[in-house]
Design a protein around this motif. Structure first.
Motif, short mmCIF file in Angstrom:
data_model
loop_
_atom_site.label_atom_id
_atom_site.label_comp_id
_atom_site.label_asym_id
_atom_site.label_seq_id
_atom_site.Cartn_x
_atom_site.Cartn_y
_atom_site.Cartn_z
N ASP A 8 33.75 52.06 47.21
CA ASP A 8 33.86 52.42 48.62
C ASP A 8 32.71 53.34 49.04
O ASP A 8 31.79 53.64 48.26
CB ASP A 8 35.22 53.06 48.91
N ALA A 9 32.76 53.82 50.31
CA ALA A 9 31.66 54.62 50.85
C ALA A 9 31.46 55.92 50.09
O ALA A 9 30.32 56.37 49.88
CB ALA A 9 31.92 54.90 52.34
N PRO A 73 29.31 49.23 51.46
CA PRO A 73 28.69 50.57 51.37
C PRO A 73 27.57 50.66 50.35
O PRO A 73 26.56 51.35 50.59
CB PRO A 73 29.87 51.48 51.00
N ASP A 76 24.63 49.10 51.97
CA ASP A 76 24.06 50.00 52.97
C ASP A 76 23.16 51.05 52.32
O ASP A 76 22.09 51.40 52.86
CB ASP A 76 25.18 50.69 53.75
#
Length: 243
Positions: A8-9, A73, A76
């Motif tokens: 996750d982020a 994420p 990103d």
């Protein structure tokens, strides 16, 4: 639906820092050297490309690199560092990327992130689908450390350092495992994280490659090319698609 854990982020934002030892020149340079030599003037596809630890320096060598990554994420974070590397967000067992590649690779045990044998076979098949005739699929993978287990022991350490201690627990009947990470931070606190995997034997990898229409070309113990022996704790294996 994939069986993989999802980064996750929060994990993505701290990934490079928590994995800093894998970014050091002594670890990363031999990896990039090996893959660049195999790619030559061709294109490369990285499965589980993550934040670009390998893909970015490989692209800096002039190799055209694309990626597949389950986590948006993580993608990103990669694109914050280098926006021109195309990444398809999805499962590396099924996600397709346009074009053909001379090299497909998955490093740092990431193929174990998919935790069923059927999905792991599909990773090999997906690699073969992306390869041009004569292209190569490269996997960096650890050898399960179960020989270290004395009777009654539940876990085996894989890293013991000043800031990080990690150990694996295994289920011998299902080939499922969990990596447990304890990290000490600058303020003296300790955090815990875990990730799940399915371990694969080298011979099992060869059978998966055979099911995907590829044959073993070379297996070494590390990116330096050390011989693979009964005492090796990891392997870098190269399978080739028929020309």
């Amino acid at each position: 639906m994939t069986s993989s854990d999802y980064w996750d982020a929060e994990i993505a934002a701290s990934y490079d820092e928590s994995s800093a030892f894998m970014f050091t020149p002594e670890v990363l340079d031999p990896t990039v050297d090996y893959l660049a030599a195999l790619a030559g003037d061709g294109a490369a596809l990285e499965m589980a490309i993550g934040t670009g630890r390998v893909a970015i320096p490989l692209a800096e060598r002039g190799v055209r690199v694309a990626g597949i990554e389950l986590s948006q994420p993580m993608t990103d974070e990669l694109h914050r560092k280098r926006a021109d590397i195309p990444v398809a967000v999805g499962d590396m067992a099924t996600t397709r990327v346009a074009g053909e590649f001379d090299l497909v690779y998955v490093v740092w045990n990431s193929i174990g992130n998919v935790r069923t044998q059927a999905e792991q076979v599909e990773c090999f098949r997906n690699a073969a689908r992306h390869l041009a005739p004569g292209g190569r699929f490269v996997v960096e993978l650890w050898v399960p450390g179960i020989r270290r287990f004395p009777p009654g022991q539940a876990a085996v350490p894989f890293h013991v350092g000043r800031r990080h201690v990690g150990f694996d627990t295994y289920d011998m009947t299902t080939q499922q495992g969990t990596s447990h990470h304890y990290r000490r931070h600058d303020d003296g606190t300790v955090s815990y994280g875990e990730s799940n995997f399915r371990y694969i034997w080298p011979a099992e990898c060869d059978l998966m490659a055979q099911l995907a229409g590829m044959a073993l070309e070379r297996r070494v113990a590390d990116w330096h090319g050390a011989p693979f022996t009964t005492d090796s704790e990891s392997h870098v294996s190269v399978w080739r698609k028929p020309a």
